[in-house]
Design a protein around this motif. Structure first.
Motif, PDB file in Angstrom:
ATOM      1  N   LEU A 282       1.459   1.079   0.176  1.00 26.81           N
ATOM      2  CA  LEU A 282       2.573   0.142   0.070  1.00 26.81           C
ATOM      3  C   LEU A 282       3.758   0.776  -0.657  1.00 26.81           C
ATOM      4  O   LEU A 282       4.919   0.638  -0.240  1.00 26.81           O
ATOM      5  N   THR A 283       3.459   1.465  -1.737  1.00 23.75           N
ATOM      6  CA  THR A 283       4.532   2.107  -2.507  1.00 23.75           C
ATOM      7  C   THR A 283       5.253   3.155  -1.676  1.00 23.75           C
ATOM      8  O   THR A 283       6.485   3.255  -1.718  1.00 23.75           O
ATOM      9  N   GLU A 284       4.504   3.926  -0.894  1.00 24.19           N
ATOM     10  CA  GLU A 284       5.117   4.920  -0.009  1.00 24.19           C
ATOM     11  C   GLU A 284       6.034   4.280   1.030  1.00 24.19           C
ATOM     12  O   GLU A 284       7.039   4.865   1.434  1.00 24.19           O
ATOM     13  N   LEU A 285       5.701   3.062   1.441  1.00 22.38           N
ATOM     14  CA  LEU A 285       6.496   2.352   2.446  1.00 22.38           C
ATOM     15  C   LEU A 285       7.705   1.636   1.840  1.00 22.38           C
ATOM     16  O   LEU A 285       8.469   0.998   2.565  1.00 22.38           O
ATOM     17  N   GLY A 286       7.874   1.725   0.527  1.00 22.63           N
ATOM     18  CA  GLY A 286       9.004   1.077  -0.117  1.00 22.63           C
ATOM     19  C   GLY A 286       8.698  -0.306  -0.652  1.00 22.63           C
ATOM     20  O   GLY A 286       9.613  -1.087  -0.937  1.00 22.63           O
ATOM     21  N   VAL A 287       7.401  -0.631  -0.784  1.00 24.13           N
ATOM     22  CA  VAL A 287       6.976  -1.909  -1.368  1.00 24.13           C
ATOM     23  C   VAL A 287       6.130  -1.582  -2.594  1.00 24.13           C
ATOM     24  O   VAL A 287       4.903  -1.471  -2.502  1.00 24.13           O
ATOM     25  N   PRO A 288       6.743  -1.373  -3.757  1.00 23.96           N
ATOM     26  CA  PRO A 288       5.989  -0.959  -4.937  1.00 23.96           C
ATOM     27  C   PRO A 288       4.852  -1.934  -5.257  1.00 23.96           C
ATOM     28  O   PRO A 288       5.046  -3.152  -5.272  1.00 23.96           O
ATOM     29  N   ALA A 289       3.655  -1.380  -5.481  1.00 23.48           N
ATOM     30  CA  ALA A 289       2.482  -2.214  -5.758  1.00 23.48           C
ATOM     31  C   ALA A 289       1.528  -1.453  -6.655  1.00 23.48           C
ATOM     32  O   ALA A 289       1.438  -0.223  -6.593  1.00 23.48           O
ATOM     33  N   ALA A 290       0.800  -2.185  -7.487  1.00 18.62           N
ATOM     34  CA  ALA A 290      -0.261  -1.639  -8.330  1.00 18.62           C
ATOM     35  C   ALA A 290      -1.600  -2.100  -7.768  1.00 18.62           C
ATOM     36  O   ALA A 290      -1.667  -3.110  -7.055  1.00 18.62           O
ATOM     37  N   PRO A 291      -2.683  -1.394  -8.069  1.00 22.53           N
ATOM     38  CA  PRO A 291      -3.990  -1.806  -7.553  1.00 22.53           C
ATOM     39  C   PRO A 291      -4.353  -3.251  -7.869  1.00 22.53           C
ATOM     40  O   PRO A 291      -4.974  -3.934  -7.045  1.00 22.53           O
ATOM     41  N   ASP A 292      -3.963  -3.737  -9.042  1.00 22.93           N
ATOM     42  CA  ASP A 292      -4.295  -5.113  -9.409  1.00 22.93           C
ATOM     43  C   ASP A 292      -3.536  -6.141  -8.575  1.00 22.93           C
ATOM     44  O   ASP A 292      -3.879  -7.331  -8.594  1.00 22.93           O
ATOM     45  N   ASP A 293      -2.495  -5.696  -7.843  1.00 28.01           N
ATOM     46  CA  ASP A 293      -1.756  -6.604  -6.968  1.00 28.01           C
ATOM     47  C   ASP A 293      -2.479  -6.840  -5.652  1.00 28.01           C
ATOM     48  O   ASP A 293      -2.061  -7.696  -4.860  1.00 28.01           O
ATOM     49  N   VAL A 294      -3.542  -6.074  -5.392  1.00 28.22           N
ATOM     50  CA  VAL A 294      -4.207  -6.063  -4.086  1.00 28.22           C
ATOM     51  C   VAL A 294      -5.597  -6.693  -4.186  1.00 28.22           C
ATOM     52  O   VAL A 294      -6.386  -6.340  -5.065  1.00 28.22           O
ATOM     53  N   ILE A 295      -5.893  -7.616  -3.286  1.00 28.76           N
ATOM     54  CA  ILE A 295      -7.233  -8.188  -3.144  1.00 28.76           C
ATOM     55  C   ILE A 295      -7.726  -7.816  -1.747  1.00 28.76           C
ATOM     56  O   ILE A 295      -7.074  -8.129  -0.742  1.00 28.76           O
ATOM     57  N   THR A 296      -8.869  -7.145  -1.643  1.00 30.85           N
ATOM     58  CA  THR A 296      -9.427  -6.781  -0.351  1.00 30.85           C
ATOM     59  C   THR A 296     -10.676  -7.607  -0.064  1.00 30.85           C
ATOM     60  O   THR A 296     -11.339  -8.105  -0.983  1.00 30.85           O
ATOM     61  N   SER A 297     -11.017  -7.701   1.212  1.00 26.96           N
ATOM     62  CA  SER A 297     -12.229  -8.440   1.578  1.00 26.96           C
ATOM     63  C   SER A 297     -13.486  -7.720   1.111  1.00 26.96           C
ATOM     64  O   SER A 297     -14.530  -8.352   0.921  1.00 26.96           O
ATOM     65  N   SER A 298     -13.407  -6.404   0.897  1.00 35.82           N
ATOM     66  CA  SER A 298     -14.556  -5.690   0.328  1.00 35.82           C
ATOM     67  C   SER A 298     -14.840  -6.176  -1.082  1.00 35.82           C
ATOM     68  O   SER A 298     -16.004  -6.342  -1.482  1.00 35.82           O
ATOM     69  N   GLN A 299     -13.794  -6.404  -1.863  1.00 39.48           N
ATOM     70  CA  GLN A 299     -13.979  -6.922  -3.213  1.00 39.48           C
ATOM     71  C   GLN A 299     -14.606  -8.309  -3.190  1.00 39.48           C
ATOM     72  O   GLN A 299     -15.490  -8.615  -3.998  1.00 39.48           O
TER      73      GLN A 299
END
Length: 366
Positions: free
Chosen positions: A74-91
């Motif tokens: 996301l950060t590479e695409l110009g949408v700055p994000a930290a890991p804690d901002d992301v919830i995955t279905s694996s989690q």
């Protein structure tokens, strides 16, 4: 807006959603990016949403990557994000398994690296073979999933392991069109074993609830491209929803949406966070949005565009979707308790043009 009091889409949003909602819970595939690339204009739209005071959380059914990898992309695409901002279905799957079988339970992962990483992070023991006696098989999306992994999953499930699916999305969007998603591979294991999987990703409300907990959201808005996961998940979580048309859902699918899968707002893409959304108003025997009207006809629905000089019903949006909004509300008001796929006729040439653009039948109304 109180969900369930009006026909979905009819209330609109008098303010830009950035002013009406404090957090946007964004799906990723088909919303922020398609394949490896950002949806055009979305990084800029999300930057503007943040500048307006809206916070962003990212909620994805794609289990292939870790939150760290997703945040970096996301950060590479110009949408700055930290890991804690992301919830995955694996989690989500790892949490469910840990709660049911306890820390240290043996689990066989099937999918991309994100599946095994989430299991380990939850304190579970990752195994590689059915002979290792796993209590569960957790299956998520992975591009390298093939016969060998599916066969191992089948043997484990037939030996007593619980089949847990991170999601059952049949497709994923790509620049080449829809491609097989995790649901297609989950179907293989389920068909061979005869066991229905336990599904932990969207539309289960746990993922959105976790993102709400992390962000402290009071008035969250779920932004997604899928009716069966994003929009249904929002309704089950008691959150408002915005459907974008950059992913798998098109106008035909939207018109035929089940009652629990009808969004509150509609936009081409995430720029819909930045502008007000018009109301769809009851008018006579039909509904009007801006200069567009829709009503029941002899064989289905009729869509028309008001003649020049006709007072519009409510404010127009200017995004080219007012006709679709009126059409959806007319269809859903006529079928509040079940899904329907009505035929649509055009009352004039402008209506015929947009119906063809949306891929809907465009017979001429007498």
């Amino acid at each position: 807006m109180s969900l369930g009091e009006r026909v979905p889409l009819s209330a609109g949003c008098a303010q830009a959603p950035t002013a009406a909602h404090d957090v946007a819970l964004l799906d990723l595939d088909g919303v922020v990016y398609v394949g490896p690339d950002a949806v055009p204009g979305v990084p800029e739209a999300l930057a503007a949403a943040r500048s307006a005071g809206m916070r962003l959380g990212f909620v994805t059914n794609n289990a292939a990557r870790t939150p760290e990898e997703v945040a970096a992309h996301l950060t590479e695409l110009g949408v700055p994000a930290a890991p804690d901002d992301v919830i995955t279905s694996s989690q989500a799957a790892a949490t469910v398994v840990a709660q049911r079988w306890g820390s240290g339970a043996r689990v066989l992962p099937v999918g991309g690296p994100g599946v095994a990483a989430a299991l380990r992070a939850a304190g579970l023991t990752v195994v590689e073979r059915a002979e290792d006696a796993p209590v569960a098989v957790v299956q998520g999306y992975g591009r390298e999933v093939g016969w060998a992994q599916l066969a191992e999953a089948v043997v484990a499930v037939r030996s007593g392991a619980r089949h847990v699916a991170t999601n059952t999305d049949a497709t994923i969007p790509s620049p080449r069109g829809p491609l097989p998603g995790n649901g297609a591979m989950v179907g293989v294991v389920a068909a061979v074993t005869g066991q229905e999987p336990l599904v932990t990703g969207k539309p289960d409300p746990a993922m959105h609830a976790e993102c709400v907990r992390r962000t402290g959201a009071r008035t969250p808005l779920v932004v997604g491209d899928r009716l069966d996961t994003d929009i249904e998940g929002a309704r089950r979580a008691g959150a408002a929803s915005l459907l974008v048309l950059t992913g798998v859902t098109g106008p035909a699918e939207l018109l035929a949406a089940d009652p629990g899968r009808r969004p509150d707002l509609l936009a081409h893409d995430c720029a819909g966070l930045l502008t007000p959304h018009p109301q769809v108003l009851a008018e006579g025997q039909g509904w009007r949005c801006g200069a567009w009207w829709a009503r029941s006809g002899s064989g289905g629905l009729v869509l028309g565009h008001a003649a020049e000089g006709t007072p519009p019903g409510g404010e127009a949006s200017g995004d080219g979707l007012d006709g679709l909004r009126a059409l959806c509300v007319a269809a859903w008001a006529a079928a509040p308790g079940h899904a329907s796929a009505p035929s649509v006729e055009a009352a004039d040439e402008e209506a015929r043009r947009v119906l063809q653009e949306w891929g809907l039948a465009a017979g001429r109304h007498p």
